[in-house]
Every structure is written in structure tokens, then in C-alpha cells.
Design a protein around this motif. Structure first.
Motif, PDB file in Angstrom:
ATOM      1  N   LYS A 162       0.820  -1.217   0.000  1.00 58.50           N
ATOM      2  CA  LYS A 162       0.000   0.000   0.000  1.00 58.50           C
ATOM      3  C   LYS A 162       0.852   1.264   0.000  1.00 58.50           C
ATOM      4  N   SER A 163       2.043   1.225   0.586  1.00 59.77           N
ATOM      5  CA  SER A 163       2.896   2.420   0.554  1.00 59.77           C
ATOM      6  C   SER A 163       3.431   2.671  -0.857  1.00 59.77           C
ATOM      7  N   TYR A 164       3.679   1.609  -1.620  1.00 61.73           N
ATOM      8  CA  TYR A 164       4.089   1.770  -3.014  1.00 61.73           C
ATOM      9  C   TYR A 164       2.955   2.379  -3.835  1.00 61.73           C
ATOM     10  N   ILE A 165       1.751   1.873  -3.622  1.00 63.84           N
ATOM     11  CA  ILE A 165       0.611   2.387  -4.385  1.00 63.84           C
ATOM     12  C   ILE A 165       0.326   3.845  -4.028  1.00 63.84           C
ATOM     13  N   THR A 166       0.436   4.198  -2.762  1.00 67.18           N
ATOM     14  CA  THR A 166       0.217   5.603  -2.404  1.00 67.18           C
ATOM     15  C   THR A 166       1.302   6.499  -2.998  1.00 67.18           C
ATOM     16  N   ALA A 167       2.534   5.997  -3.109  1.00 66.68           N
ATOM     17  CA  ALA A 167       3.591   6.779  -3.751  1.00 66.68           C
ATOM     18  C   ALA A 167       3.260   7.025  -5.227  1.00 66.68           C
ATOM     19  N   LEU A 168       2.764   5.985  -5.910  1.00 70.16           N
ATOM     20  CA  LEU A 168       2.356   6.158  -7.304  1.00 70.16           C
ATOM     21  C   LEU A 168       1.232   7.186  -7.414  1.00 70.16           C
ATOM     22  N   ALA A 169       0.261   7.083  -6.524  1.00 66.92           N
ATOM     23  CA  ALA A 169      -0.869   8.020  -6.562  1.00 66.92           C
ATOM     24  C   ALA A 169      -0.406   9.451  -6.311  1.00 66.92           C
ATOM     25  N   ALA A 170       0.524   9.633  -5.361  1.00 71.95           N
ATOM     26  CA  ALA A 170       1.041  10.975  -5.071  1.00 71.95           C
ATOM     27  C   ALA A 170       1.765  11.547  -6.280  1.00 71.95           C
ATOM     28  N   LEU A 171       2.544  10.720  -6.962  1.00 74.09           N
ATOM     29  CA  LEU A 171       3.263  11.185  -8.146  1.00 74.09           C
ATOM     30  C   LEU A 171       2.295  11.518  -9.277  1.00 74.09           C
ATOM     31  N   ALA A 172       1.242  10.718  -9.433  1.00 75.41           N
ATOM     32  CA  ALA A 172       0.245  11.009 -10.466  1.00 75.41           C
ATOM     33  C   ALA A 172      -0.433  12.343 -10.196  1.00 75.41           C
ATOM     34  N   LEU A 173      -0.778  12.597  -8.933  1.00 76.08           N
ATOM     35  CA  LEU A 173      -1.440  13.852  -8.601  1.00 76.08           C
ATOM     36  C   LEU A 173      -0.478  15.035  -8.732  1.00 76.08           C
ATOM     37  N   LEU A 174       0.779  14.857  -8.327  1.00 77.75           N
ATOM     38  CA  LEU A 174       1.779  15.908  -8.492  1.00 77.75           C
ATOM     39  C   LEU A 174       1.939  16.270  -9.969  1.00 77.75           C
ATOM     40  N   ALA A 175       2.099  15.260 -10.817  1.00 80.82           N
ATOM     41  CA  ALA A 175       2.282  15.522 -12.242  1.00 80.82           C
ATOM     42  C   ALA A 175       1.042  16.172 -12.852  1.00 80.82           C
ATOM     43  N   ALA A 176      -0.142  15.724 -12.424  1.00 77.82           N
ATOM     44  CA  ALA A 176      -1.386  16.296 -12.938  1.00 77.82           C
ATOM     45  C   ALA A 176      -1.513  17.767 -12.557  1.00 77.82           C
ATOM     46  N   GLU A 177      -1.157  18.090 -11.318  1.00 78.82           N
ATOM     47  CA  GLU A 177      -1.226  19.484 -10.868  1.00 78.82           C
ATOM     48  C   GLU A 177      -0.188  20.331 -11.586  1.00 78.82           C
ATOM     49  N   TRP A 178       1.009  19.830 -11.751  1.00 76.19           N
ATOM     50  CA  TRP A 178       2.079  20.560 -12.429  1.00 76.19           C
ATOM     51  C   TRP A 178       1.697  20.827 -13.884  1.00 76.19           C
ATOM     52  N   ALA A 179       1.144  19.828 -14.548  1.00 77.49           N
ATOM     53  CA  ALA A 179       0.785  19.971 -15.959  1.00 77.49           C
ATOM     54  C   ALA A 179      -0.544  20.694 -16.157  1.00 77.49           C
ATOM     55  N   GLY A 180      -1.315  20.869 -15.075  1.00 72.74           N
ATOM     56  CA  GLY A 180      -2.653  21.421 -15.218  1.00 72.74           C
ATOM     57  C   GLY A 180      -3.558  20.492 -16.009  1.00 72.74           C
ATOM     58  N   ASP A 181      -3.375  19.181 -15.828  1.00 69.49           N
ATOM     59  CA  ASP A 181      -4.103  18.159 -16.581  1.00 69.49           C
ATOM     60  C   ASP A 181      -5.363  17.762 -15.812  1.00 69.49           C
ATOM     61  N   ASP A 182      -6.493  18.355 -16.161  1.00 68.79           N
ATOM     62  CA  ASP A 182      -7.733  18.098 -15.436  1.00 68.79           C
ATOM     63  C   ASP A 182      -8.224  16.668 -15.613  1.00 68.79           C
ATOM     64  N   THR A 183      -7.943  16.060 -16.760  1.00 69.31           N
ATOM     65  CA  THR A 183      -8.378  14.678 -16.998  1.00 69.31           C
ATOM     66  C   THR A 183      -7.670  13.724 -16.046  1.00 69.31           C
ATOM     67  N   LEU A 184      -6.365  13.902 -15.895  1.00 70.62           N
ATOM     68  CA  LEU A 184      -5.624  13.037 -14.981  1.00 70.62           C
ATOM     69  C   LEU A 184      -6.012  13.326 -13.536  1.00 70.62           C
ATOM     70  N   LYS A 185      -6.232  14.598 -13.192  1.00 70.27           N
ATOM     71  CA  LYS A 185      -6.664  14.913 -11.821  1.00 70.27           C
ATOM     72  C   LYS A 185      -7.976  14.211 -11.502  1.00 70.27           C
ATOM     73  N   ALA A 186      -8.894  14.208 -12.440  1.00 70.73           N
ATOM     74  CA  ALA A 186     -10.175  13.534 -12.221  1.00 70.73           C
ATOM     75  C   ALA A 186      -9.981  12.030 -12.074  1.00 70.73           C
ATOM     76  N   ALA A 187      -9.061  11.471 -12.852  1.00 68.16           N
ATOM     77  CA  ALA A 187      -8.798  10.033 -12.761  1.00 68.16           C
ATOM     78  C   ALA A 187      -8.203   9.667 -11.405  1.00 68.16           C
ATOM     79  N   VAL A 188      -7.325  10.517 -10.884  1.00 68.31           N
ATOM     80  CA  VAL A 188      -6.751  10.256  -9.555  1.00 68.31           C
ATOM     81  C   VAL A 188      -7.846  10.292  -8.491  1.00 68.31           C
ATOM     82  N   ARG A 189      -8.788  11.194  -8.617  1.00 63.36           N
ATOM     83  CA  ARG A 189      -9.867  11.269  -7.629  1.00 63.36           C
ATOM     84  C   ARG A 189     -10.718  10.009  -7.593  1.00 63.36           C
ATOM     85  N   THR A 190     -10.838   9.325  -8.717  1.00 63.20           N
ATOM     86  CA  THR A 190     -11.624   8.077  -8.741  1.00 63.20           C
ATOM     87  C   THR A 190     -10.785   6.857  -8.383  1.00 63.20           C
TER      88      THR A 190
END
Length: 349
Positions: A162-190
Motif C-alpha cells: 500500500k505504501s508503493y501504491i500511495t507513492a504512485l498516486a502521489a506522483l500522479a497527482l503531483l504531475a497532474a497538478e504541475w501539468a494542469g491536466d484536469d483529466t488526470l486529476k479527475a482520474a486520480v480522484r476516482t
């Protein structure tokens, strides 16, 4: 197989690994709630003043997470990402002369001396340190300019899940916020709900195919390379099974030479063009009569995989894999929670 009667009669649902991996959905939900504002602010900061390069500091499963972060940042933002060699700071005591401006350190414990030395060298050169760490009382957490608690909760099994998966999720959200990628941000929320679905996928075909195996390859490409590396490590750790993780592009060079009839392969194919490369490689293995276990987000694979945003699909696949790896370990008469030669915190110098 083991002669220990307690292990021999263990159910696959009795392990800490099973219980902890099953908590990934809830852990990611906590991660998003705790770090949403922090990562949004960091993303705005990086958009306003992009670093010339990003350096990651990590080892083991955390370094596999860093590989995932590399693909996200380089594809979504275009900033090069390099992995720091911890021994440069801890063994050679070399200083950093060119600041990365952004250093992303990833760790469950945040206590490995070589990781801390590497982060200290980056910080001394002027880098902004972002720490993705599960233990918020650790020295790494204290060294962070931006702290991102992984919120995985206690993880007692030696195998990180679970710590590996949370690290992946944190990186996905970081990249989505940095890129301003609303599609990826929405995917992380689900993602929390999707992880629960991925946990329910039936990968028993993988357990049955690998219970007597001795060697195999695990392949992925693009966003999926990181989970191929992680899956190979987990098969070594929990199943005493010699597994090697490769890019689907690299496996066709020297490694393909040892593949013959019955040789096992796990292939993680995302729904994007990188996944097409994995499907092509898997097809080539099939012509050699290899035993191909394909997780295909486009459907039709041996192992069921959920379709989602291509950057999210690997997180869902590794969640399904963890359940299978735990069951495979038990089927091989092993204890996935306590590998013979490993400890939870590795303090490399």
C-alpha cells in the motif's frame, strides 16, 4: 515447499501482505485528502518557475515509483528526470555542483543513511526537496521543504504494497497538478474506488501458472515499466522466484535469447501506444510457445485488467498483482510477510 506445518496450512487471506494490500484503496483516499492542497500549491509553484531538471532519490520499490514519476513528468511536462545514485554522496562523499532545483525523495521509512546523504547533497546545492514518505517522524520528513505524507498507515509485512501504491498516486497527482491536466486529476480522484475493483480481479490463472516456476520475465513499457520492475522484485521477495523486469523494447535484445517453450512471462499492457509495444512483445513470446500471462487494459488478456486513464492503469494492475503474488507465495509454501533474508527497513550506507 516448506516443512513448517503452520506455513503449510496458512490461508492466503491470513497474511499481513494480503490485509495491507487490501487497504490500498482507503490509503489512497487518505493521501488525496491530506495532500490535495499541498500538491496543488506545489504544482502552481512549478508551473510558475519550472526546474531545469528533476532528480529523484530512492531505492527498491520506492525507486520503481520514481521510474513511474519520471515517465509522468517527462511526458506531461517535458522536464528531464534523473535518478540520483545514493552511493555518490554516501560512499564517495561527492558534492552536487549543479542544483536540480527540484529533488523528489521517496521512502517508506525515511531513515536509510545513503538516501538521507543524497538528499542532503541535493539540498545543499539549492534544490527544493519534496519528500514522499510514510513515516512523518523520520529524518527525511524533517529535511523536506515540501512534505507529502503517504498516509499508508502501519505496514508490518516486509513486502511494501500500500505504501508503493500511495507513492504512485502521489506522483500522479503531483504531475497532474504541475501539468494542469484536469483529466488526470479527475482520474486520480476516482482511484480509490477503482483500486477496490482491481483488488477483486481474479488473477488465479497467474498463481496456477507460476506455482512451480523457477524463472520468468515481467515486461511493461512507458507508464507500465515501473510496475514490471516492482512485480519482478515482489516475486523475488515473497515467492523466492527469479524474476527480471524489462521494458518491452529492451526484452527483444539479449534477454529474448533464453526464451523457449514453457518460459513464463507476465506482461502489463496499458491502453496507449506504449501498451501496443507490450502486446507485440507478448505476441512474439507466444510464437516461441512461452507461457504468456497478459494483463491487457484493452481486454482479452489472460489476467483481467481495468481500463482507465493510461497513467492510472498501471496502479490498478499492480494492485491486482499484489493479491496474486501473496497467494502464489502461500501456494509455494512460503511466508510473504517475512522473507528469510530481508528486513523491513534497509539501512544502506
Amino acid at each position: 515447499m516448506t516443512d513448517d506445518p503452520q506455513i503449510a496450512t496458512r490461508s492466503e487471506t491470513d497474511t499481513l501482505m494480503h490485509a495491507e494490500a487490501a487497504e490500498a484503496s482507503a490509503a489512497v483516499r487518505r493521501l488525496i485528502a491530506a495532500n490535495g492542497d499541498t500538491l496543488a500549491a506545489l504544482g502552481a509553484r512549478l508551473r510558475a518557475a519550472p526546474p531545469a531538471v528533476v532528480v529523484t532519490c530512492a531505492r527498491g520499490s520506492s525507486d520503481h515509483a520514481a521510474t513511474y514519476g519520471k515517465y509522468l513528468i517527462e511526458t506531461l511536462v517535458g522536464v528531464p528526470v534523473a535518478s540520483a545514485a545514493p552511493s555518490v554522496a554516501s560512499v564517495y562523499e561527492a558534492s552536487v555542483t549543479s542544483p536540480a532545483m527540484l529533488c523528489i525523495a521517496i521512502s517508506q521509512s525515511g531513515r536509510s543513511p545513503d538516501l538521507l546523504a543524497s538528499v542532503a547533497a541535493q539540498k545543499a546545492a539549492g534544490a527544493h526537496v519534496v519528500a514522499l514518505v510514510n513515516d512523518t517522524t523520520s529524518p527525511l520528513a524533517e529535511a523536506a521543504d515540501t512534505l507529502v505524507p503517504l498516509m499508508a498507515g502501519p505496514e508490518k509485512s516486509v513486502a511494501a504494497t500500500k505504501s508503493y501504491i500511495t507513492a504512485l498516486a502521489a506522483l500522479a497527482l503531483l504531475a497532474a497538478e504541475w501539468a494542469g491536466d484536469d483529466t488526470l486529476k479527475a482520474a486520480v480522484r476516482t482511484l480509490p474506488d477503482r483500486l477496490a475493483q482491481a483488488w477483486s480481479c481474479d488473477w488465479s490463472a497467474g498463481r496456477e501458472a507460476l506455482v512451480d516456476a523457477t524463472n520468468l520475465f515481467v515486461i511493461g513499457r512507458g507508464f507500465g515499466l515501473a510496475i514490471a520492475q516492482e512485480a519482478a522484485l515482489k516475486l523475488k521477495e515473497t515467492c523466492a522466484l527469479h524474476a527480471e523486469g524489462f521494458s518491452a523494447a529492451e526484452v527483444r535484445h539479449g534477454p529474448m535469447e533464453i526464451v523457449d517453450a514453457g518460459f513464463p512471462l507476465i506482461a502489463f499492457a496499458t491502453s496507449d501506444s506504449a501498451g501496443d509495444g507490450v502486446r507485440e512483445a507478448a505476441a512474439e513470446f507466444t510464437t516461441r510457445s512461452a507461457r504468456v500471462l497478459l494483463a491487457d487494459a484493452k481486454g482479452g488478456g489472460t489476467l483481467p485488467a481495468l481500463a482507465d486513464h493510461p497513467a492510472i492503469e498501471p496502479i490498478l494492475m499492480i494492485q491486482s498483482f499484489y493479491r496474486m503474488a501473496n497467494a502464489l507465495s502461500v501456494a509455494r509454501g512460503l511466508n510473504p510477510d517475512a522473507p528469510r533474508h530481508l528486513s523491513k527497513v534497509t539501512r544502506t550506507l
